[in-house]
Design an enzyme around this catalytic site. Structure first.
Site, PDB file in Angstrom:
ATOM      1  N   HIS A  64      -2.651   0.956   6.968  1.00  0.00           N
ATOM      2  CA  HIS A  64      -2.818   1.022   5.516  1.00  0.00           C
ATOM      3  C   HIS A  64      -2.653   2.454   5.017  1.00  0.00           C
ATOM      4  O   HIS A  64      -3.121   3.397   5.644  1.00  0.00           O
ATOM      5  CB  HIS A  64      -4.208   0.499   5.150  1.00  0.00           C
ATOM      6  CG  HIS A  64      -4.486   0.456   3.687  1.00  0.00           C
ATOM      7  ND1 HIS A  64      -3.814  -0.375   2.820  1.00  0.00           N
ATOM      8  CD2 HIS A  64      -5.376   1.161   2.920  1.00  0.00           C
ATOM      9  CE1 HIS A  64      -4.283  -0.202   1.596  1.00  0.00           C
ATOM     10  NE2 HIS A  64      -5.215   0.733   1.626  1.00  0.00           N
ATOM     11  N   CYS A  92       0.808  -1.226   0.000  1.00  0.00           N
ATOM     12  CA  CYS A  92       0.000   0.000   0.000  1.00  0.00           C
ATOM     13  C   CYS A  92       0.839   1.273   0.000  1.00  0.00           C
ATOM     14  O   CYS A  92       0.417   2.296  -0.555  1.00  0.00           O
ATOM     15  CB  CYS A  92      -0.983   0.012   1.168  1.00  0.00           C
ATOM     16  SG  CYS A  92      -0.215  -0.143   2.791  1.00  0.00           S
TER      17      CYS A  92
END
Length: 234
Positions: free
Chosen positions: A172, A101
């Site tokens: 994330h 990510c």
């Protein structure tokens, strides 16, 4: 973070640290000219702290904790995203590699500001965006997944971090960027870009923080938040 949206691939990387120095070396090594743009920490969401961030801000990366609630919300959002049409000027790609990510967030940032910055001719970033320009979001993800150069560069950036990386990440990265007068949330784990309304290069940082504040309010007990601005060097 690796989730169901990444299940099409068994490949997993180690997560990238939310560290502007590491990200700068990473991007510059991939072909972003050092005198074009740089990553900077955003130390808080108050106006005084936002004023300290070098301007103009081209894009924002936000690191947040993955929770059961955020996953449920993502699933609900995907149902709505699939029914909406977004500008074809938005560069968006899916995430099929676990813990990629950070790299996906940086690619989303650079991919949506190529008109504002210069990439070195023949560099990875130059070739990547030219090669994937007409691909679907999933085709872009697969292209990245099969590229050993970016995987190696990501690994070097991970090692350069200040803290040991663990494969079991519970945070994330997403990117927030302004495209054609709209603020877009770009998250490779979601079905597509999410528009958060009108924005401009001049107001991007403040507009992004409004979105980020709402995300933080949903998980007030966590300290695992971090914000990095990619600013044009002047």
């Amino acid at each position: 973070m690796a989730t169901a949206s990444e299940s099409s691939s068994s490949k997993r990387w180690l997560p990238l640290e939310s560290n502007p120095d590491v990200m700068n070396q990473y991007l510059w090594g991939l072909g972003l000219a050092p005198d074009e743009a740089e990553c900077n920490d955003v130390y808080g969401l108050d106006d005084e702290l936002l004023e300290m961030v070098p301007k103009p801000v081209l894009a924002v990366l936000f690191l947040y904790p993955i929770t059961k609630k955020s996953e449920e919300e993502r699933i609900e959002q995907d149902k709505e995203i699939k029914e909406k049409v977004h500008s074809d000027k938005v560069y968006f790609m899916k995430q099929t590699v676990g813990n990629a990510c950070g790299t996906i967030g940086l690619l989303h940032a650079i991919g949506n500001i190529t008109s504002e910055i210069k990439l070195s001719d023949g560099s990875f970033l130059d070739r990547f965006f030219k090669s994937t320009a007409n691909m679907t979001p999933m085709e872009r993800a697969k292209f990245l997944e099969n590229d050993s150069q970016i995987e190696d560069a990501h690994s070097v950036a991970v090692i350069a971090g200040d803290t040991p990386a663990s494969e079991d990440a519970d945070t994330h990265f997403i990117c927030l960027a302004c495209v054609e007068g709209e603020l877009y949330e770009l998250d490779g784990r979601k079905a597509g870009p999410i528009s958060h309304g009108a924005s401009s290069p001049a107001t991007l940082l403040k507009d992004a923080t409004k979105v980020i504040k709402k995300m933080i309010e949903k998980n007030p007990g966590s300290l695992n938040f971090n914000l990095i601005a990619i600013s044009k060097r002047t």
